[in-house]
Design a protein around this motif. Structure first.
Motif, PDB file in Angstrom:
ATOM      1  N   PHE A 259       4.066  19.788 -74.174  1.00  0.00           N
ATOM      2  CA  PHE A 259       3.728  19.661 -72.528  1.00  0.00           C
ATOM      3  C   PHE A 259       3.890  18.149 -72.406  1.00  0.00           C
ATOM      4  O   PHE A 259       3.563  17.826 -71.196  1.00  0.00           O
ATOM      5  N   GLU A 260       3.187  17.586 -74.032  1.00  0.00           N
ATOM      6  CA  GLU A 260       2.647  16.455 -74.153  1.00  0.00           C
ATOM      7  C   GLU A 260       3.804  15.170 -74.025  1.00  0.00           C
ATOM      8  O   GLU A 260       4.095  14.201 -72.829  1.00  0.00           O
ATOM      9  N   ARG A 261       5.636  15.857 -74.022  1.00  0.00           N
ATOM     10  CA  ARG A 261       6.473  15.180 -74.266  1.00  0.00           C
ATOM     11  C   ARG A 261       6.997  14.575 -72.189  1.00  0.00           C
ATOM     12  O   ARG A 261       7.568  14.374 -72.339  1.00  0.00           O
ATOM     13  N   VAL A 262       6.176  15.956 -71.736  1.00  0.00           N
ATOM     14  CA  VAL A 262       6.766  15.686 -70.204  1.00  0.00           C
ATOM     15  C   VAL A 262       5.955  14.925 -69.521  1.00  0.00           C
ATOM     16  O   VAL A 262       5.329  14.667 -67.923  1.00  0.00           O
ATOM     17  N   THR A 263       4.386  15.079 -69.528  1.00  0.00           N
ATOM     18  CA  THR A 263       3.191  15.081 -68.712  1.00  0.00           C
ATOM     19  C   THR A 263       2.889  13.963 -69.389  1.00  0.00           C
ATOM     20  O   THR A 263       1.664  12.958 -68.192  1.00  0.00           O
ATOM     21  N   ALA A 264       2.447  13.433 -71.075  1.00  0.00           N
ATOM     22  CA  ALA A 264       2.192  11.683 -70.731  1.00  0.00           C
ATOM     23  C   ALA A 264       2.597  10.609 -71.194  1.00  0.00           C
ATOM     24  O   ALA A 264       4.448  10.664 -70.009  1.00  0.00           O
ATOM     25  N   SER A 265       2.471   9.375 -70.913  1.00  0.00           N
ATOM     26  CA  SER A 265       2.939   8.175 -70.612  1.00  0.00           C
ATOM     27  C   SER A 265       4.733   8.783 -71.020  1.00  0.00           C
ATOM     28  O   SER A 265       5.716   8.204 -69.954  1.00  0.00           O
ATOM     29  N   HIS A 266       5.387   9.159 -71.435  1.00  0.00           N
ATOM     30  CA  HIS A 266       6.717   9.031 -71.941  1.00  0.00           C
ATOM     31  C   HIS A 266       7.504   9.547 -71.267  1.00  0.00           C
ATOM     32  O   HIS A 266       8.081   9.298 -70.342  1.00  0.00           O
ATOM     33  N   GLY A 267       7.060  11.022 -69.833  1.00  0.00           N
ATOM     34  CA  GLY A 267       7.606  12.196 -70.252  1.00  0.00           C
ATOM     35  C   GLY A 267       7.563  11.221 -68.584  1.00  0.00           C
ATOM     36  O   GLY A 267       8.588  11.193 -67.299  1.00  0.00           O
ATOM     37  N   ILE A 268       6.370  10.433 -68.023  1.00  0.00           N
ATOM     38  CA  ILE A 268       6.641   9.834 -66.912  1.00  0.00           C
ATOM     39  C   ILE A 268       7.113   8.292 -66.336  1.00  0.00           C
ATOM     40  O   ILE A 268       8.593   8.411 -65.867  1.00  0.00           O
ATOM     41  N   LEU A 269       7.466   7.647 -67.682  1.00  0.00           N
ATOM     42  CA  LEU A 269       8.543   6.710 -67.782  1.00  0.00           C
ATOM     43  C   LEU A 269      10.163   7.279 -67.263  1.00  0.00           C
ATOM     44  O   LEU A 269      11.055   6.530 -67.007  1.00  0.00           O
ATOM     45  N   GLN A 270      10.409   8.447 -68.399  1.00  0.00           N
ATOM     46  CA  GLN A 270      11.524   8.979 -67.994  1.00  0.00           C
ATOM     47  C   GLN A 270      11.447   9.305 -67.046  1.00  0.00           C
ATOM     48  O   GLN A 270      13.251   9.272 -66.788  1.00  0.00           O
ATOM     49  N   ARG A 271      10.954  10.414 -66.011  1.00  0.00           N
ATOM     50  CA  ARG A 271      11.584  10.743 -65.011  1.00  0.00           C
ATOM     51  C   ARG A 271      11.433   9.497 -63.870  1.00  0.00           C
ATOM     52  O   ARG A 271      12.324   9.587 -63.323  1.00  0.00           O
ATOM     53  N   TYR A 272      10.893   8.545 -64.340  1.00  0.00           N
ATOM     54  CA  TYR A 272      11.081   7.713 -63.662  1.00  0.00           C
ATOM     55  C   TYR A 272      12.368   7.121 -63.589  1.00  0.00           C
ATOM     56  O   TYR A 272      12.669   6.040 -62.632  1.00  0.00           O
ATOM     57  N   ARG A 273      12.778   6.749 -64.380  1.00  0.00           N
ATOM     58  CA  ARG A 273      14.746   6.062 -64.916  1.00  0.00           C
ATOM     59  C   ARG A 273      15.280   6.801 -64.684  1.00  0.00           C
ATOM     60  O   ARG A 273      16.142   6.134 -63.717  1.00  0.00           O
ATOM     61  N   ASP A 274      14.669   8.426 -64.381  1.00  0.00           N
ATOM     62  CA  ASP A 274      16.154   9.345 -65.017  1.00  0.00           C
ATOM     63  C   ASP A 274      16.206   9.033 -62.575  1.00  0.00           C
ATOM     64  O   ASP A 274      17.414   9.184 -62.043  1.00  0.00           O
ATOM     65  N   ALA A 275      14.628   9.031 -61.808  1.00  0.00           N
ATOM     66  CA  ALA A 275      15.013   8.754 -60.487  1.00  0.00           C
ATOM     67  C   ALA A 275      15.477   7.529 -59.952  1.00  0.00           C
ATOM     68  O   ALA A 275      16.182   7.552 -58.382  1.00  0.00           O
ATOM     69  N   ALA A 276      14.925   6.212 -59.786  1.00  0.00           N
ATOM     70  CA  ALA A 276      15.099   5.340 -60.028  1.00  0.00           C
ATOM     71  C   ALA A 276      16.276   4.574 -60.481  1.00  0.00           C
ATOM     72  O   ALA A 276      16.989   3.638 -60.018  1.00  0.00           O
ATOM     73  N   GLY A 277      16.720   4.780 -61.321  1.00  0.00           N
ATOM     74  CA  GLY A 277      17.813   3.831 -62.362  1.00  0.00           C
ATOM     75  C   GLY A 277      17.277   3.188 -63.239  1.00  0.00           C
ATOM     76  O   GLY A 277      18.555   2.350 -63.401  1.00  0.00           O
ATOM     77  N   HIS A 278      16.798   2.850 -63.400  1.00  0.00           N
ATOM     78  CA  HIS A 278      15.902   1.839 -64.450  1.00  0.00           C
ATOM     79  C   HIS A 278      14.642   1.806 -64.402  1.00  0.00           C
ATOM     80  O   HIS A 278      13.791   2.445 -64.033  1.00  0.00           O
ATOM     81  N   ASP A 279      14.058   0.909 -65.795  1.00  0.00           N
ATOM     82  CA  ASP A 279      12.986   1.044 -66.010  1.00  0.00           C
ATOM     83  C   ASP A 279      11.714   0.059 -65.354  1.00  0.00           C
ATOM     84  O   ASP A 279      11.761  -0.781 -64.645  1.00  0.00           O
ATOM     85  N   ALA A 280      10.461   0.619 -65.954  1.00  0.00           N
ATOM     86  CA  ALA A 280       9.027   0.217 -64.834  1.00  0.00           C
ATOM     87  C   ALA A 280       8.376   0.677 -65.699  1.00  0.00           C
ATOM     88  O   ALA A 280       8.260   1.872 -66.774  1.00  0.00           O
ATOM     89  N   THR A 281       6.641   0.064 -66.003  1.00  0.00           N
ATOM     90  CA  THR A 281       5.932   0.742 -66.848  1.00  0.00           C
ATOM     91  C   THR A 281       4.892   1.376 -65.674  1.00  0.00           C
ATOM     92  O   THR A 281       5.169   1.620 -64.950  1.00  0.00           O
ATOM     93  N   VAL A 282       4.219   2.214 -66.299  1.00  0.00           N
ATOM     94  CA  VAL A 282       3.400   3.349 -65.817  1.00  0.00           C
ATOM     95  C   VAL A 282       1.845   3.089 -65.015  1.00  0.00           C
ATOM     96  O   VAL A 282       2.384   2.926 -63.396  1.00  0.00           O
TER      97      VAL A 282
END
Length: 404
Positions: A259-282
């Motif tokens: 649950f932590e892998r997808v819900t906490a900051s790492h998961g949030i960053l990965q979902r944004y990278r997958d959706a937007a195609g680039h990185d961003a901070t939380v």
């Protein structure tokens, strides 16, 4: 003195101290009325407490017909508590007295070497905070350390705390006591946070309460019927290990939690990278979502749905009246509102959702609560299991100054 008389004396002493802690300045006659003890017993106990430096005269009663009476109150400077919030990135220490007044606070980045280096760092920060607040080191009686993971009282180790290297391989409690020279207690940091919110925060007056901290990790603290729930191995509330989100059978899920892998900051960053195609901070993702960027909005929507599933899991088992969301991510008002909206879609019973009002001081307030309660039981309690923690009323606590 026989065992029975000694225990009876301890119960009487505890009752008197309870009345003083809860009521502030009070006369002997009032203590006798509140405790049901005889005036002679009250006089003997007050003489003992005064001789030992725990209480002092504050004046005399006024506004009553008849003779005035001497009033007494706790001596706040009789002993001090070090409240410690240990995180993977920062250590924060506050020194408070018996009236919950905070004398000083210090903080610095957590030592990267972990293990004994962190224990020595905590001790050094306690001394620095004591010196900063003008507190004699000899009057520090207990340190309460809120740490991520599951402290093991039998071995002194702290499990499930990957951000503090070596804590799962050593007797942390003994190392801390050796470095400090006085008693040290280790408690899960989110357990302390729920205690802090229950005492001075958004959970006042609520006996069935949950606190969820969401940031670089995710964890929860739970109070049922006014009592903190720790579990068989002090691991109750390790929400990150709920077996959904990521594949719970993957090796990484045993280390960080599915649950932590997808819900906490790492998961949030990965979902944004997958959706937007680039990185961003939380924080940037929240800013982008507030500006209407579709990828960021979708990421926070999914985070809220995941968090709602975690709340539903807790609520289905423990049925808390309120769930308080804290941590650098969990307390964001945008996320709190999204969770409020989606929770009824996946859970049938009403659950109050509210953001933490203590913020990053919740664990420190809880540590002070544990320290005050333990000190009270150690100094004035009887040889019986501890019941509810004896704490000053919230409206009388000057620790609120810490939150300004």
């Amino acid at each position: 003195m026989s065992q029975a008389i000694r225990i009876s004396r301890q119960f009487s002493l505890r009752s008197v101290m309870e009345a003083i802690v809860q009521g502030g300045s009070v006369s002997r006659a009032s203590l006798a009325k509140q405790t049901g003890l005889s005036k002679q017993t009250i006089s003997e106990i007050m003489r003992q407490l005064e001789d030992e430096g725990w209480v002092q005269e504050t004046g005399r009663t006024s506004g009553h017909v008849g003779r005035t009476a001497v009033t007494y109150e706790l001596v706040p400077s009789a002993a001090y508590i070090a409240a410690v919030d240990l995180g993977g990135t920062k250590v924060r220490v506050a020194i408070c007295d018996l009236s919950s007044h905070v004398l000083s606070e210090v903080a610095e980045p957590t030592h990267p070497d972990g293990g004994r280096a962190v224990c020595e760092q905590i001790a050094a920060l306690c001394w620095a905070a004591a010196d900063k607040g003008g507190v004699p080191r000899s009057k520090l009686r207990i340190a309460v350390i809120g740490a991520p993971g599951a402290p093991q009282p039998e071995t002194g180790r702290v499990l499930l705390a990957p951000n503090i290297a070596g804590f799962d391989q050593m007797d942390v409690a003994t190392a801390l006591q050796a470095a400090l020279g006085f008693e040290a207690m280790i408690e899960n940091d989110v357990n302390l946070a729920v205690l802090g919110e229950s005492w001075l925060g958004a959970g006042q007056g609520i006996d069935n309460l949950a606190f969820i901290a969401l940031g670089t990790g995710v964890g929860s603290g739970l109070m049922l019927n006014g009592q903190l729930v720790r579990g068989a191995t002090n691991a109750a509330g390790e929400l990150g290990f709920l077996p959904f989100g990521a594949d719970p059978f993957e090796p990484e899920s045993l280390r960080a939690g599915a649950f932590e892998r997808v819900t906490a900051s790492h998961g949030i960053l990965q979902r944004y990278r997958d959706a937007a195609g680039h990185d961003a901070t939380v924080p940037a993702i929240f800013d982008k979502a507030n500006a209407g960027e579709s990828a960021a909005v979708a990421v926070l929507d999914e985070t809220a749905r995941l968090l709602a599933r975690g709340i539903g899991a807790i609520a289905a088992i423990a049925n808390p009246q309120k769930v308080i969301l804290g941590g650098s991510i969990g307390s964001r008002p945008e996320l709190v509102e999204k969770v409020r909206q989606v929770l009824p879609l996946c859970f049938p019973y009403p659950v109050e959702i509210e953001a933490s009002v203590l913020g990053n001081h919740a664990a420190l307030v809880g540590a002070a609560a544990i320290g005050l309660g333990h000190l009270h039981n150690t100094l004035f309690g009887a040889d019986t299991p501890e019941s509810r923690i004896s704490l000053p009323p919230a409206n009388a606590v000057s620790m609120r100054e810490l939150l300004r």
